[in-house]
Design a protein around this motif. Structure first.
Motif, PDB file in Angstrom:
ATOM      1  N   ASP A 210      41.903  37.521  27.567  1.00 17.55           N
ATOM      2  CA  ASP A 210      40.401  37.783  26.980  1.00 17.55           C
ATOM      3  C   ASP A 210      39.843  37.686  28.742  1.00 17.55           C
ATOM      4  N   ARG A 211      40.374  38.984  29.537  1.00 15.98           N
ATOM      5  CA  ARG A 211      40.767  39.052  30.705  1.00 15.98           C
ATOM      6  C   ARG A 211      38.706  39.376  31.566  1.00 15.98           C
TER       7      ARG A 211
ATOM      8  N   GLU B  68      37.039  37.310  34.938  1.00 16.16           N
ATOM      9  CA  GLU B  68      37.301  38.285  36.100  1.00 16.16           C
ATOM     10  C   GLU B  68      35.634  38.325  36.595  1.00 16.16           C
ATOM     11  N   ALA B  69      34.449  38.300  35.736  1.00 14.73           N
ATOM     12  CA  ALA B  69      33.516  38.101  35.864  1.00 14.73           C
ATOM     13  C   ALA B  69      32.631  36.924  36.764  1.00 14.73           C
ATOM     14  N   LEU B  70      33.292  35.697  36.184  1.00 12.37           N
ATOM     15  CA  LEU B  70      33.188  34.098  36.466  1.00 12.37           C
ATOM     16  C   LEU B  70      33.403  33.735  37.920  1.00 12.37           C
ATOM     17  N   ILE B  71      34.727  35.121  38.084  1.00 12.43           N
ATOM     18  CA  ILE B  71      35.685  34.343  39.629  1.00 12.43           C
ATOM     19  C   ILE B  71      34.954  35.229  40.521  1.00 12.43           C
ATOM     20  N   THR B  72      33.701  36.526  39.763  1.00 12.47           N
ATOM     21  CA  THR B  72      33.116  37.493  41.422  1.00 12.47           C
ATOM     22  C   THR B  72      32.162  36.554  41.451  1.00 12.47           C
TER      23      THR B  72
ATOM     24  N   ALA C  37      39.410  29.845  41.068  1.00 14.51           N
ATOM     25  CA  ALA C  37      39.448  31.208  41.010  1.00 14.51           C
ATOM     26  C   ALA C  37      40.170  31.901  41.945  1.00 14.51           C
ATOM     27  N   ARG C  38      40.315  31.606  42.825  1.00 10.95           N
ATOM     28  CA  ARG C  38      41.239  32.526  44.007  1.00 10.95           C
ATOM     29  C   ARG C  38      42.834  32.500  42.932  1.00 10.95           C
TER      30      ARG C  38
END
Length: 128
Positions: free
Chosen positions: A22-23, A27-31, A107-108
């Motif tokens: 569930d990508r 990706e939103a959390l990483i941003t 996150a990185r």
């Protein structure tokens, strides 16, 4: 309720390979995490976010390993995947800290694993 149970034996991880990640939420959390300037969260909140990234990084790394193994020996992309996976293993073995920096580093890591996963997905698709 039954008193019996079934033990699942899947040494090659084929069942897990069938489950898509569930990508989008990650990706939103990483941003969001990488945009932090001076967050003021409690250490336990940082730890919880880092745990989320750690678990997801392990799942993405498993997919990267599976795709890298499907490439022909000597393939440059597979060798690069091995470098990324060694780095991921090293970073995931470090203890979590309740800091923004720790969360941003995780996150990185997930971001780098997704980049490698995308490259490998393209490589495997083009060789198939």
């Amino acid at each position: 309720m039954s008193d019996t149970c079934a033990v699942l034996h899947d040494p090659r991880g084929l069942i897990e390979a069938e489950l898509p990640l569930d990508r989008a939420p990650y990706e939103a959390l990483i941003t969001a995490v990488l945009a932090w300037k001076d967050p003021d969260l409690a250490p336990r909140d940082y730890e919880q976010i880092a745990l989320q990234f750690t678990g997801h990084a392990r799942a993405v790394a498993a997919d990267v390993r599976r795709l890298a193994a499907a490439l022909p020996k000597g393939e440059g992309r597979g060798a690069l995947a091995e470098v990324v996976l060694r780095e991921a293993d090293s970073r995931l073995s470090a203890p979590l800290k309740g800091t923004a920096r720790c969360v941003q580093n995780r996150a990185r890591l997930v971001q780098a694993l997704y980049t490698r996963l995308d490259c490998l997905t393209e490589s495997v698709a083009s060789t198939a």
